[in-house]
Every structure is written in structure tokens, then in C-alpha cells.
Design a protein around this motif. Structure first.
Motif, short mmCIF file in Angstrom:
data_model
loop_
_atom_site.label_atom_id
_atom_site.label_comp_id
_atom_site.label_asym_id
_atom_site.label_seq_id
_atom_site.Cartn_x
_atom_site.Cartn_y
_atom_site.Cartn_z
N ALA A 287 53.16 19.12 37.76
CA ALA A 287 55.23 19.41 37.37
C ALA A 287 54.80 20.66 37.58
CB ALA A 287 54.93 19.20 35.67
N ILE A 288 53.79 21.61 37.79
CA ILE A 288 53.29 23.15 37.97
C ILE A 288 54.00 22.84 39.41
CG2 ILE A 288 51.73 24.71 38.57
CD1 ILE A 288 50.18 23.75 35.97
N LYS A 289 53.42 21.72 40.57
CA LYS A 289 54.41 21.89 41.50
C LYS A 289 55.50 21.91 41.11
CE LYS A 289 51.00 19.88 45.66
NZ LYS A 289 50.17 20.06 46.43
N GLU A 290 56.68 21.66 40.68
CA GLU A 290 57.53 21.22 40.94
C GLU A 290 57.85 22.83 40.69
OE1 GLU A 290 58.29 17.64 37.88
OE2 GLU A 290 57.52 16.20 39.14
N LEU A 291 57.50 23.17 39.86
CA LEU A 291 58.17 24.97 39.48
C LEU A 291 57.87 25.81 39.91
CD1 LEU A 291 56.97 25.00 35.67
CD2 LEU A 291 58.74 24.60 36.62
N GLY A 292 57.04 25.40 41.54
CA GLY A 292 56.86 26.62 42.72
C GLY A 292 55.02 27.12 41.93
N GLU A 293 55.26 26.91 41.46
CA GLU A 293 54.15 27.61 41.42
C GLU A 293 52.94 26.70 42.40
OE1 GLU A 293 53.33 30.05 39.58
OE2 GLU A 293 55.06 30.08 38.46
N LYS A 294 51.86 27.82 42.94
CA LYS A 294 50.83 27.15 43.94
C LYS A 294 49.82 27.17 43.12
CE LYS A 294 48.20 29.31 47.78
NZ LYS A 294 47.42 30.67 47.92
N ILE A 295 49.17 25.88 43.52
CA ILE A 295 48.49 25.26 42.70
C ILE A 295 47.44 24.29 44.27
CG2 ILE A 295 49.86 23.55 42.09
CD1 ILE A 295 47.69 22.88 39.80
N ASP A 296 46.42 23.75 43.67
CA ASP A 296 45.49 23.27 44.60
C ASP A 296 44.83 22.17 43.95
OD1 ASP A 296 46.09 24.98 47.58
OD2 ASP A 296 43.95 26.14 47.12
N ILE A 297 45.52 20.91 44.38
CA ILE A 297 45.14 19.55 43.21
C ILE A 297 43.28 18.84 44.46
CG2 ILE A 297 45.39 17.84 42.65
CD1 ILE A 297 48.51 18.54 42.39
N LYS A 298 42.22 18.90 43.66
CA LYS A 298 41.78 17.90 43.81
C LYS A 298 41.81 16.58 42.95
CE LYS A 298 39.09 21.37 46.67
NZ LYS A 298 37.45 21.20 46.25
N ILE A 299 41.23 15.42 42.80
CA ILE A 299 41.58 14.52 43.05
C ILE A 299 40.45 13.29 42.45
CG2 ILE A 299 42.67 12.40 42.28
CD1 ILE A 299 45.41 13.16 43.23
N ALA A 300 39.62 12.99 40.84
CA ALA A 300 38.41 12.14 40.91
C ALA A 300 37.16 12.60 41.71
CB ALA A 300 38.93 11.27 41.38
N GLU A 301 37.22 13.84 41.67
CA GLU A 301 35.94 14.73 42.90
C GLU A 301 34.92 14.75 42.32
OE1 GLU A 301 36.11 16.22 45.55
OE2 GLU A 301 38.46 15.40 45.87
N GLU A 302 34.61 14.60 40.74
CA GLU A 302 33.11 14.65 40.17
C GLU A 302 33.15 13.82 39.21
OE1 GLU A 302 32.38 18.68 39.47
OE2 GLU A 302 34.37 19.44 39.11
N ILE A 303 32.10 14.16 38.73
CA ILE A 303 31.26 13.55 36.89
C ILE A 303 31.23 14.94 36.21
CG2 ILE A 303 29.74 12.30 36.07
CD1 ILE A 303 31.38 10.34 37.31
N ARG A 304 31.80 14.63 35.21
CA ARG A 304 31.58 16.06 34.41
C ARG A 304 30.75 15.35 32.83
NH1 ARG A 304 32.70 21.78 33.63
NH2 ARG A 304 33.46 22.18 35.59
N ASP A 305 30.04 16.36 31.75
CA ASP A 305 29.95 16.27 30.62
C ASP A 305 30.92 16.47 29.69
OD1 ASP A 305 28.66 15.89 27.81
OD2 ASP A 305 26.62 17.16 28.88
N PHE A 306 31.13 15.34 28.65
CA PHE A 306 32.70 15.62 28.28
C PHE A 306 32.13 16.87 27.38
CE2 PHE A 306 35.06 14.21 24.61
CZ PHE A 306 36.59 14.41 25.31
N LYS A 307 30.88 16.91 26.48
CA LYS A 307 31.30 17.89 25.93
C LYS A 307 31.27 19.52 26.52
CE LYS A 307 26.07 19.06 26.70
NZ LYS A 307 24.39 19.03 25.97
N THR A 308 31.48 20.00 28.13
CA THR A 308 32.00 20.65 28.61
C THR A 308 34.36 20.74 28.17
OG1 THR A 308 32.06 19.91 30.67
CG2 THR A 308 29.93 21.11 30.21
N LEU A 309 33.83 19.73 27.80
CA LEU A 309 35.21 19.78 28.55
C LEU A 309 35.96 20.09 25.96
CD1 LEU A 309 36.28 16.50 30.02
CD2 LEU A 309 36.39 19.17 30.57
N SER A 310 36.99 20.85 26.00
CA SER A 310 37.83 20.75 24.98
C SER A 310 39.20 21.00 24.81
CB SER A 310 37.44 22.15 24.45
OG SER A 310 37.83 23.39 25.39
#
Length: 559
Positions: A287-310
Motif C-alpha cells: 500500500a505504501i508503494k502504491e502511494l509512490g513512497e520509497k520502500i525496500d521490502i524483504k520477505i521472511a528474512e529472519e526469526i525474531r523474539d515476539f516480545k520485541t514486537l508491539s
């Protein structure tokens, strides 16, 4: 690929994941987890070879690091290995997921993308509030020096890992584009199999010209990225129970679950299995790309501890009616559609007459002269790799537009088959014209509904007219060795006529780094859209079409 080469590639992959130098013991331990029983001495031997090749560098007593040359080798040196590695990487991510929904603790799979201004964060928050996401749980890491912001979001592969931990075998099948009408999922419009591709399927579709996530949010209809997987039917009720529990803690995105053996959103489900469709974790980024905003997307690149997310927001809507539309026509795969055109090719090699398959791409008539000049210059600059034939075709509806038809490489399969030689289209790829040329990306014809060359063009991955090593479109065909002599004879004639034949391989030979089955040989042919790609690269708006229609060869003009 030899066992030794395989080991060295795995060592490079291990080093590529590390920020600091590591030694042979740690490398040996990681290799063992991947099924390679190598001791420290053997690892040091392989590392010495990698040092000599310039792929790794020793950093005192700390260990080794991967060099830029090593990263380049890893990315494009063994493309035939990469087409298997993508699926194995997802399997690895699924296995490493140990999140427990009851305690809400453990590792999850994440996508980490980079945005370049704070305004995009506000936009992204609105998108998450719309509910078109796997989860509102994110992690933001802003670099004050550069202004870049890393955004880590939950990947839908996490759900596969959670199911596996519950003893349910979830098998990723396809990533693709899903059509939504009036907030209701209708059917997949394009898919790519997770097997036999060097490009992650959803990454292939992460283009503002392909998705319309914002339209779904504002109007209720559009195209979003989604994944499709299978589970054993006996686990259906248990899976629904787990999905409902996950939804309550903020992990969702499930679009539809089929009955046993019943098609889901246009995709077939085998007897004894159940299909599950899940929103792509990258949907907010699209959706951000559709607005013409610059963004670099990486998919399923790594594992992370859920507690670091909010949670980025606590207000989540439910935009989609997950009661999917039933009895959709099955989505035809590219190769199935192509075989019917291949069957109709009747080009006579001696008379140089007869039907061939063409790609037809459309542009405004006012741009035609400039486009033809670009095509001619591109051919003159590199006649070995660019096909010189084209013809003009009327647009079926718009009199202000005109089509440029170019020869599709599947014509060559049709010509060979018409002469009693079996020819199988195997891969469509991006060929870098180094010395020797090497494929740097490939997607199998078997398991995709869209011509891979259209994907490469839509993502601006070619460099047909640029400086430095050109990146052009090419295909790999597989032919039985028994027919090699006659096939070579015909292919040499076709090359003289002007069909783009780049290389004829030998049995068990890696041809431009591509691999075919035993008792066959590979043939590399040029993509019919190379001259169209050149037009696109020069900034002319052109609607790229592939494998469109049959046209008599004698009606084609030469640049």
C-alpha cells in the motif's frame, strides 16, 4: 552441483547471516544442523579454498567474514541451487518458529523493510488499522543519521510454524494476487509456486502496478497479496480452533479455509487435504508503494523474539467478509495455456512460413516512431541477443493505441515439436551478460500463472539498454539427448533466420548456470520481450503482454 560446492555455498550462507567474524567450530555446528557432518578440520579446508577464491576473508584469530565477491557468488553464482533454496528457506523459518500462543512467548517469522520518511509510518498505521495485515505487532528502528526507518512486521509463515508445533503439517504452495470484490475474496488471479523459483513469490508481485491494496481499503474492491497452503483434512477442526485463538491475541489474516478436497478461491485442493488462504504479511508495504513512497521490502528474512514486537495500533477493523465465493473457475497455469499455443505452431523451417507465437504489447500511437527507433538501436547494439522481428497489431478497443508483436521463445518449442523433437519449456529467467553469461534469477514455467518475464519487467529488474553488464530476458528449454543431432541442425538454421538461440548445451552440462534433468540437454533462447523491455527502460509507457497470439512469420518485419 558437487557435494563440495554445496558445502561451500552453505558456509557462505552461514557467514552472510553474521555481523561479526566467526570461526570454524561455529560454522561446523551450524552445518551439522543443516545435515552436513563436517568436522572443524574439514571446515578449515573449505574455508581456505573460499579465501583463495576471494569469497571469504580471515580476520586475525576472530574467524572469517564473507566478502562482497562472496555475497555476489551467493546471490547469483549457483542459480540452479537457488531455485530449490527459496522453498527450503521457508521450511527452515517454519521449523525455527517456536511461538506458543498460550504464553505469547517465543520466536516468530518477520519481514523487515526500510522506509525513508516518518510520514510513511502514519500511512502504515492507517493501513494496519484497516485490518489488511497478518498482525499489528511491529518493531520500528530509526537511524537518526540517515533518516531510514526499519519496520519489522509479522510474516504469515509464522502461522505455519505455530501449526507445525501443534503437530499439524502446513505446506506452503503458492504466493499470489487475490481479487477482492465488495470486501469479499473472489479468486486468485495470479500465483507462483514456492518450489522452483529463485524469487520469493510474494516479492515477485510486490509492485504498485500489480496490487491495489488502497482500493480495497477505500472502495472494497481491488487486488492484494496472499498465500495459499495445504493441511491434512483430519486436522481441519483443530486448525480452525488454533486460528481463532491466534486471532484473539492479534495474529490473524486468514482469508479462507476450504472443506476437504474442495477448491478454494480458484485453486485446486487434493482429496484428503484442506486449503488455507492468508493475507500476505507484506500487504501494508504494498500500500505504501502504491502511494509512490520509497520502500525496500524483504520477505521472511529472519526469526525474531515476539516480545520485541508491539502493536502499532489497538484499533483493528475486519474489512473482509471471509465467506469466500464458491465455485470459481480454476486458475489455469501458464504452461497449460502455453501448450495449446505451442501445439498450433506450424512454421516451416525450409520455406520460412507458418504460424509462430507472439507477444503483443500496446502503447500510444504517438510514441510508436520513437519506440521503433529504440528497438532498432537496441538490436544494432547487441544483435546476438536481441530478436529483430516485429509487426504492428491493431488495439482491439482503443484506436489511439497500437500493438507491437514480437516473437515469443515458445515458438521454438513448437517448431521442434512439429519436427518430431520433444522440447519442454523449463525456466524463464534473467540473464546477466558477463563472460560467460549467467542466470541470476529464474522462475519455473511449471507452477506459475504469469509469464515470469512480465514479472522481471514489472519490477524493473532488466538492464537491456544500460551501462555495465546487461541483464536481459532468456529462457531454458529441455530436450532429450537422443534427438540432439537433429535438434542442433534445426536450431542452427533458426538462429541463422534470426530466432534468438544463445547456447546449445551438452548432457549434464550447466548451461549459463542453469540445470536440466539427466539424459537431456539444455537450450538457452532469448526472450521475445527484450526489445519491449528496452522501450520501457527509456521511459515510454507500454502495456507489456506475453504469449498472446499466433501470427504468420511471413507477416513479421525485420528491424
Amino acid at each position: 552441483m558437487s557435494e563440495s560446492e554445496h558445502r561451500m555455498i552453505e558456509i557462505l550462507r552461514i557467514l552472510a547471516k553474521q555481523e561479526n567474524p566467526i570461526g570454524s567450530k561455529l560454522i561446523a555446528d551450524e552445518l551439522k544442523e543443516k545435515g552436513f557432518n563436517l568436522g572443524e578440520r574439514a571446515v578449515r579446508y573449505h574455508m581456505q579454498i573460499l579465501d583463495e577464491k576471494g569469497y571469504t576473508e580471515k580476520k586475525g584469530y576472530s574467524g572469517r567474514v564473507i566478502t562482497n565477491l562472496g555475497r555476489e557468488k551467493l546471490e547469483k553464482g549457483l542459480i540452479y541451487d537457488q531455485v530449490d533454496f527459496i522453498y527450503s528457506k521457508f521450511e527452515e523459518m517454519i521449523y525455527l518458529t517456536d511461538f506458543t500462543y498460550m504464553s505469547q512467548k517465543g520466536n516468530v517469522v518477520v519481514n523487515t523493510s526500510t522506509i525513508y520518511n516518518e510520514e510513511s509510518i502514519n500511512i502504515m498505521k492507517e493501513i494496519f488499522e484497516s485490518g489488511l495485515c497478518v498482525s499489528p505487532y511491529v518493531h520500528l528502528n530509526e537511524d537518526k543519521t540517515t533518516g531510514k526507518i526499519e519496520v519489522t512486521t509479522l510474516c504469515g509463515t509464522t502461522i505455519d510454524g505455530i501449526l507445525l508445533n501443534e503437530g499439524i503439517a502446513s505446506q506452503p504452495q503458492y504466493g499470489g494476487l487475490l481479487k477482492i470484490e465488495n470486501y469479499q475474496p473472489v479468486k486468485f488471479t495470479e500465483i507462483i509456486s514456492y518450489k522452483k523459483t529463485s524469487v520469493s513469490p510474494l516479492d515477485a508481485f510486490s509492485n504498485s502496478n500489480l496490487t491495489s491494496v488502497l482500493d480495497v481499503i477505500t472502495k472494497g474492491s481491488g487486488i492484494i497479496p496472499a498465500n495459499f497452503r495445504l493441511i491434512p483434512s483430519i486436522a481441519r477442526e483443530r486448525t480452525i480452533e488454533i486460528i481463532n485463538k491466534l486471532d484473539k491475541i492479534g495474529i490473524g489474516g486468514v482469508i479462507g479455509i476450504s472443506e476437504e478436497g474442495k477448491d478454494l478461491l480458484g485453486l485446486p485442493v487434493p482429496d484428503g487435504m484442506v486449503g488455507i488462504a492468508i493475507i500476505g504479511g507484506m500487504t501494508p508495504f504494498c500500500a505504501i508503494k502504491e502511494l509512490g513512497e520509497k520502500i525496500d521490502i524483504k520477505i521472511a528474512e529472519e526469526i525474531r523474539d515476539f516480545k520485541t514486537l508491539s502493536p502499532i495500533t489497538t484499533t483493528i477493523k475486519s474489512p473482509l467478509n471471509t465467506q469466500t465465493v464458491e465455485k470459481q473457475s480454476k486458475l489455469p497455469f501458464l504452461l497449460s495455456k502455453s501448450w495449446n499455443l505451442i501445439q498450433q505452431v506450424n512454421f516451416d523451417v525450409e520455406k520460412q512460413k507458418g504460424n509462430i507465437i507472439t507477444n503483443v504489447s500496446y502503447l500510444n500511437k504517438e510514441n510508436l516512431d520513437e519506440a521503433l527507433e529504440i528497438m532498432e538501436n537496441t538490436y544494432n547494439d547487441n544483435p546476438k541477443y536481441i530478436n529483430p522481428y516485429y509487426t504492428l497489431v491493431k488495439h482491439p478497443e482503443d484506436e489511439n493505441k497500437i500493438g507491437i508483436a514480437t516473437i515469443c521463445s515458445l515458438s521454438i518449442d513448437g517448431i521442434l515439436i512439429n519436427n518430431g523433437i520433444m522440447s519442454n519449456p523449463k525456466y524463464s529467467g534473467l540473464l546477466e551478460l558477463t563472460e560467460p553469461p549467467l542466470f541470476i534469477d529464474m522462475i519455473s514455467y511449471n507452477g506459475t500463472t504469469v509469464d515470469p518475464h512480465k514479472i522481471f519487467l514489472s519490477k524493473n529488474m532488466t538492464s537491456i539498454t544500460g551501462d555495465g553488464p546487461n541483464k536481459i530476458l532468456a529462457s531454458v528449454k529441455e530436450i532429450p539427448y537422443i534427438s540432439r543431432d537433429y535438434a542442433v541442425h534445426l536450431l542452427e538454421i533458426l538462429n541463422t533466420i534470426g530466432f534468438s538461440i544463445y547456447k546449445i548445451g551438452k548432457p549434464r552440462e550447466l548451461v549459463y548456470n542453469s540445470k536440466v534433468d539427466n539424459y537431456n540437454f539444455g537450450v538457452i533462447t532469448g526472450g521475445g520481450l527484450n526489445s519491449i523491455g528496452a522501450i520501457k527502460e527509456k521511459g515510454i509507457d507500454i502495456e507489456v503482454k506475453a504469449i498472446e497470439k499466433l501470427i504468420p512469420f511471413e507477416k513479421m518485419e525485420r528491424l
